[in-house]
Design an enzyme around this catalytic site. Structure first.
Site, mmCIF file in Angstrom:
data_model
loop_
_atom_site.group_PDB
_atom_site.id
_atom_site.type_symbol
_atom_site.label_atom_id
_atom_site.label_comp_id
_atom_site.label_asym_id
_atom_site.label_seq_id
_atom_site.Cartn_x
_atom_site.Cartn_y
_atom_site.Cartn_z
ATOM 1 N N HIS A 15 0.839 -1.207 0.000
ATOM 2 C CA HIS A 15 0.000 0.000 0.000
ATOM 3 C C HIS A 15 0.871 1.253 0.000
ATOM 4 O O HIS A 15 0.601 2.220 -0.715
ATOM 5 C CB HIS A 15 -0.878 0.050 1.254
ATOM 6 N N GLY B 171 -2.306 -1.952 -7.396
ATOM 7 C CA GLY B 171 -1.176 -2.874 -7.321
ATOM 8 C C GLY B 171 -1.300 -3.982 -8.364
ATOM 9 O O GLY B 171 -2.376 -4.553 -8.542
ATOM 10 N N ASP C 10 -2.899 -7.539 -7.696
ATOM 11 C CA ASP C 10 -4.284 -7.853 -8.062
ATOM 12 C C ASP C 10 -4.459 -7.536 -9.551
ATOM 13 O O ASP C 10 -5.175 -6.595 -9.923
ATOM 14 C CB ASP C 10 -5.235 -7.040 -7.187
ATOM 15 N N GLN D 51 -7.872 -7.225 -11.131
ATOM 16 C CA GLN D 51 -8.558 -6.007 -10.670
ATOM 17 C C GLN D 51 -8.120 -4.793 -11.508
ATOM 18 O O GLN D 51 -8.946 -3.957 -11.878
ATOM 19 C CB GLN D 51 -8.234 -5.789 -9.193
ATOM 20 N N MET E 150 3.219 -9.189 -0.483
ATOM 21 C CA MET E 150 2.596 -8.638 0.723
ATOM 22 C C MET E 150 1.086 -8.565 0.535
ATOM 23 O O MET E 150 0.603 -8.268 -0.556
ATOM 24 C CB MET E 150 3.154 -7.258 1.024
ATOM 25 N N SER F 109 -2.682 -7.876 3.132
ATOM 26 C CA SER F 109 -3.279 -7.710 4.462
ATOM 27 C C SER F 109 -3.692 -9.063 5.023
ATOM 28 O O SER F 109 -3.758 -9.252 6.238
ATOM 29 C CB SER F 109 -4.506 -6.793 4.386
ATOM 30 N N ARG F 110 -3.984 -10.008 4.143
ATOM 31 C CA ARG F 110 -4.464 -11.323 4.596
ATOM 32 C C ARG F 110 -3.311 -12.233 5.039
ATOM 33 O O ARG F 110 -3.580 -13.307 5.580
ATOM 34 C CB ARG F 110 -5.279 -11.994 3.493
#
Ligand code: AMP
Length: 295
Positions: free
Chosen positions: A40, A151, A154, A157, A188, A190-191
């Site tokens: 992020h 990013g 993904d 996305q 990296m 968050s999960r």
């Protein structure tokens, strides 16, 4: 560093952007669900380098997370996030409530066909990219960024958002930024906090599998099944059976038989490892194989 201004309402967000615009400033947007890590932060730094007013949205979007997924347990720590954002030169943290984004009576859905129906779209279900496209379209309308930063981790996305902006004539430059990785190559996420020690060790195999496929391409392999097998062998060797592992065109995501010419292939993988569903990918080119250093 100055703490970013925390904005909770759409009306205030519009006022901040209008003031910046009247001062001749460009606007950058980094959409996130919070729980910041270096991935992020790299997007925020890129936004601060490229645009004047840097807006980071922080919203755990309920519509893109499935009923049997992790909406309730998703990591949240807004105070820490605000401190980290300050160090990257972020001006505004746009952190609306769910009812501000989806008031009573909300009924719109932005749906894209085709590229949303494969990979994560096929496995998480259509709600996922409907949720992503709808919330990002709303963020684009609220913040009206000149540039939006996403990013490459993904990858699907990025392609969905880019096509959504193109199809709906939203004048924004959708920029993909490189995947930031741990020292052993794990992307990296968050999960990653869901990984226990054993699962964390297994997770690095995803990076090794993608690297094996890239080595196969560097050695001259062009047949998609053989390239995919090079990665699958590494995963299976560690007892990992991927949810998907596919080589697709890096624009419209059609399945590739071969890697040819100047086209780019996207080798995309998803795997459940311990309690985390992880995704990663690597862009493969027949003509020049880039070395994707761990960073
Ligand atoms: P998220 O908070 O997971 O929705 O991610 C917000 C943005 O950060 C998305 O554009 C992600 O693709 C991007 N991102 C997540 N992980 C990474 C990473 N390891 N490297 C670069 N960007 C990332």
């Amino acid at each position: 560093m100055k703490e970013p201004r925390i904005v909770r309402t759409i009306a205030e967000m519009r006022r901040v952007v209008a003031a910046a615009r009247s001062a001749g400033e460009s606007v950058g947007l980094v959409p996130t669900m919070g729980a910041f890590h270096d991935g992020h932060l790299s997007l925020m730094r890129e936004a601060a380098r490229s645009t004047d007013l840097v807006v980071v949205s922080l919203f755990v979007n309920p519509t893109q997370i499935g009923a049997n997924e992790d909406l309730d347990t998703y990591p949240r720590d807004e105070e820490r996030d605000a401190r980290l954002a300050a160090d990257q030169g972020v001006d505004v943290l746009f952190a609306p409530t769910a009812s501000e984004v989806y008031p009573d009576g909300f009924s719109a859905t932005v749906h894209l066909s085709g590229i949303t129906e494969v990979l994560c779209g096929a496995h998480r279900g259509p709600h996922h990219f409907d949720g992503v496209a709808t919330v990002v379209a709303k963020l684009f309308n609220i913040v009206t960024p000149d540039v939006a930063f996403f990013g490459q981790k993904d990858a699907q996305q990025v392609l969905v958002v880019r096509q959504m902006a193109r199809d709906l004539n939203i004048p924004v430059d959708v920029r993909a930024c490189p995947t930031v990785r741990e020292s052993d190559g794990l992307a990296m996420s968050s999960r990653n906090v869901y990984l226990d020690a054993a699962a964390r060790a297994d997770a690095a195999v995803i990076y090794e599998a993608l690297a094996a496929a890239e080595q196969a391409v560097a050695a001259g392999t062009r047949d998609a099944a053989t390239i995919v097998d090079a990665a699958r062998t590494v995963l299976n060797g560690a007892g990992i059976v991927p949810e998907y592992l596919e080589l697709r065109d890096n624009r419209d995501l059609h399945l590739l038989d071969r890697l040819e010419g100047s086209g780019e292939g996207l080798l995309a993988v998803a795997a459940q490892i311990g309690d985390a569903r992880l995704i990663d990918n690597r862009v493969l080119r027949a003509e020049s194989v880039p070395t994707q250093a761990v960073r």
